[in-house]
Design a protein around this motif. Structure first.
Motif, PDB file in Angstrom:
ATOM      1  N   VAL A   1       0.851  -1.185   0.000  1.00 20.56           N
ATOM      2  CA  VAL A   1       0.000   0.000   0.000  1.00 20.56           C
ATOM      3  C   VAL A   1       0.891   1.241   0.000  1.00 20.56           C
ATOM      4  CG1 VAL A   1      -1.726   1.315   1.264  1.00 20.56           C
ATOM      5  CG2 VAL A   1      -1.846  -1.189   1.229  1.00 20.56           C
ATOM      6  N   GLN A   2       0.603   2.140  -0.915  1.00 23.89           N
ATOM      7  CA  GLN A   2       1.368   3.390  -0.987  1.00 23.89           C
ATOM      8  C   GLN A   2       0.446   4.571  -1.179  1.00 23.89           C
ATOM      9  OE1 GLN A   2       4.350   2.886  -4.104  1.00 23.89           O
ATOM     10  NE2 GLN A   2       5.915   2.687  -2.525  1.00 23.89           N
ATOM     11  N   LEU A   3       0.803   5.694  -0.561  1.00 19.59           N
ATOM     12  CA  LEU A   3       0.139   6.955  -0.788  1.00 19.59           C
ATOM     13  C   LEU A   3       1.198   7.918  -1.309  1.00 19.59           C
ATOM     14  CD1 LEU A   3      -1.756   5.495   1.311  1.00 19.59           C
ATOM     15  CD2 LEU A   3      -2.339   7.773   2.138  1.00 19.59           C
ATOM     16  N   GLN A   4       0.894   8.585  -2.397  1.00 18.37           N
ATOM     17  CA  GLN A   4       1.839   9.499  -3.025  1.00 18.37           C
ATOM     18  C   GLN A   4       1.227  10.888  -3.087  1.00 18.37           C
ATOM     19  OE1 GLN A   4       4.954   8.533  -4.212  1.00 18.37           O
ATOM     20  NE2 GLN A   4       5.442  10.649  -4.702  1.00 18.37           N
ATOM     21  N   ALA A   5       1.764  11.799  -2.272  1.00 18.84           N
ATOM     22  CA  ALA A   5       1.257  13.171  -2.242  1.00 18.84           C
ATOM     23  C   ALA A   5       2.064  14.030  -3.203  1.00 18.84           C
ATOM     24  CB  ALA A   5       1.340  13.733  -0.837  1.00 18.84           C
ATOM     25  N   SER A   6       1.385  14.970  -3.844  1.00 20.57           N
ATOM     26  CA  SER A   6       2.046  15.891  -4.761  1.00 20.57           C
ATOM     27  C   SER A   6       1.239  17.175  -4.869  1.00 20.57           C
ATOM     28  CB  SER A   6       2.187  15.247  -6.141  1.00 20.57           C
ATOM     29  OG  SER A   6       0.915  14.948  -6.687  1.00 20.57           O
ATOM     30  N   GLY A   7       1.830  18.175  -5.527  1.00 16.36           N
ATOM     31  CA  GLY A   7       1.108  19.403  -5.806  1.00 16.36           C
ATOM     32  C   GLY A   7       1.519  20.599  -4.971  1.00 16.36           C
ATOM     33  N   GLY A   8       2.425  20.414  -4.033  1.00 19.59           N
ATOM     34  CA  GLY A   8       2.866  21.540  -3.229  1.00 19.59           C
ATOM     35  C   GLY A   8       3.702  22.516  -4.031  1.00 19.59           C
ATOM     36  N   GLY A   9       4.008  23.635  -3.402  1.00 19.93           N
ATOM     37  CA  GLY A   9       4.815  24.631  -4.067  1.00 19.93           C
ATOM     38  C   GLY A   9       4.845  25.935  -3.302  1.00 19.93           C
ATOM     39  N   LEU A  10       5.361  26.958  -3.963  1.00 20.42           N
ATOM     40  CA  LEU A  10       5.453  28.298  -3.395  1.00 20.42           C
ATOM     41  C   LEU A  10       4.370  29.166  -4.031  1.00 20.42           C
ATOM     42  CD1 LEU A  10       6.919  30.539  -1.788  1.00 20.42           C
ATOM     43  CD2 LEU A  10       8.420  30.817  -3.781  1.00 20.42           C
ATOM     44  N   VAL A  11       3.592  29.830  -3.200  1.00 22.95           N
ATOM     45  CA  VAL A  11       2.496  30.674  -3.693  1.00 22.95           C
ATOM     46  C   VAL A  11       2.399  31.913  -2.822  1.00 22.95           C
ATOM     47  CG1 VAL A  11       0.761  29.475  -2.296  1.00 22.95           C
ATOM     48  CG2 VAL A  11       0.071  30.628  -4.408  1.00 22.95           C
ATOM     49  N   GLN A  12       1.928  32.991  -3.399  1.00 28.10           N
ATOM     50  CA  GLN A  12       1.714  34.215  -2.620  1.00 28.10           C
ATOM     51  C   GLN A  12       0.433  34.121  -1.815  1.00 28.10           C
ATOM     52  OE1 GLN A  12       1.890  37.493  -5.410  1.00 28.10           O
ATOM     53  NE2 GLN A  12       4.083  37.780  -5.030  1.00 28.10           N
ATOM     54  N   ALA A  13       0.379  34.874  -0.748  1.00 32.50           N
ATOM     55  CA  ALA A  13      -0.834  34.926   0.057  1.00 32.50           C
ATOM     56  C   ALA A  13      -2.027  35.302  -0.822  1.00 32.50           C
ATOM     57  CB  ALA A  13      -0.671  35.925   1.195  1.00 32.50           C
ATOM     58  N   GLY A  14      -3.135  34.608  -0.599  1.00 28.44           N
ATOM     59  CA  GLY A  14      -4.324  34.814  -1.413  1.00 28.44           C
ATOM     60  C   GLY A  14      -4.411  33.882  -2.607  1.00 28.44           C
ATOM     61  N   GLY A  15      -3.343  33.180  -2.886  1.00 24.37           N
ATOM     62  CA  GLY A  15      -3.311  32.263  -4.016  1.00 24.37           C
ATOM     63  C   GLY A  15      -3.916  30.909  -3.697  1.00 24.37           C
ATOM     64  N   SER A  16      -3.831  30.005  -4.673  1.00 20.22           N
ATOM     65  CA  SER A  16      -4.435  28.685  -4.548  1.00 20.22           C
ATOM     66  C   SER A  16      -3.459  27.592  -4.967  1.00 20.22           C
ATOM     67  CB  SER A  16      -5.688  28.586  -5.435  1.00 20.22           C
ATOM     68  OG  SER A  16      -6.667  29.524  -5.051  1.00 20.22           O
ATOM     69  N   LEU A  17      -3.646  26.429  -4.403  1.00 19.45           N
ATOM     70  CA  LEU A  17      -2.927  25.220  -4.795  1.00 19.45           C
ATOM     71  C   LEU A  17      -3.891  24.044  -4.677  1.00 19.45           C
ATOM     72  CD1 LEU A  17       0.543  25.457  -2.976  1.00 19.45           C
ATOM     73  CD2 LEU A  17       0.165  25.534  -5.447  1.00 19.45           C
ATOM     74  N   ARG A  18      -3.643  23.012  -5.473  1.00 15.43           N
ATOM     75  CA  ARG A  18      -4.392  21.765  -5.323  1.00 15.43           C
ATOM     76  C   ARG A  18      -3.409  20.629  -5.094  1.00 15.43           C
ATOM     77  NH1 ARG A  18      -8.440  18.391  -9.323  1.00 15.43           N
ATOM     78  NH2 ARG A  18      -6.464  17.844 -10.323  1.00 15.43           N
TER      79      ARG A  18
END
Length: 123
Positions: A1-18
């Protein structure tokens, strides 16, 4: 069983990430996102309990973050809007087979963890 997280990064305040969490090896009816900032304990962010209609959030992210899942892709998501500098942390997805509702906010009740993805929000 594996869980693979992704999608992080650097964003300015007020921005969005998924963020995404890909499950392999089995499917899970319940899963969650936690986060851990430097020098702080791992804290609950959001969870889906047994079905997409049962979602739970930490007060600090309620109204800004949305947890979801795509069963066909065996992937979970955390949509993060209106990000704040205090959201900066390593985000982890977690899953477990025997979760009960009263324990979904407790990180030690989860059996499986992704490797974490860094989210940094600049002011």
């Amino acid at each position: 069983v594996q869980l693979q997280a992704s999608g992080g990064g650097l964003v300015q305040a007020g921005g969005s990430l998924r963020l995404s969490c890909a499950f392999s090896g089995r499917s899970f009816s319940s899963y969650a996102w936690f986060r851990q900032a430097p020098g702080k304990e791992r804290e609950f962010v959001a969870a889906i309990f047994r079905s997409n209609s049962n979602t739970y959030y930490a007060d600090s992210v309620k109204g800004r973050f949305t947890i979801s899942r795509d069963n066909a892709k065996n992937t979970g998501y955390l949509q993060m809007n209106n990000l704040k500098p205090e959201d900066t942390a390593v985000y982890y997805c977690a899953a477990g087979g025997g979760l009960i509702l009263s324990s979904i906010r407790l990180h030690d009740k989860y059996d499986y963890w992704g490797q974490g993805t860094q989210v940094t929000v600049s002011s």
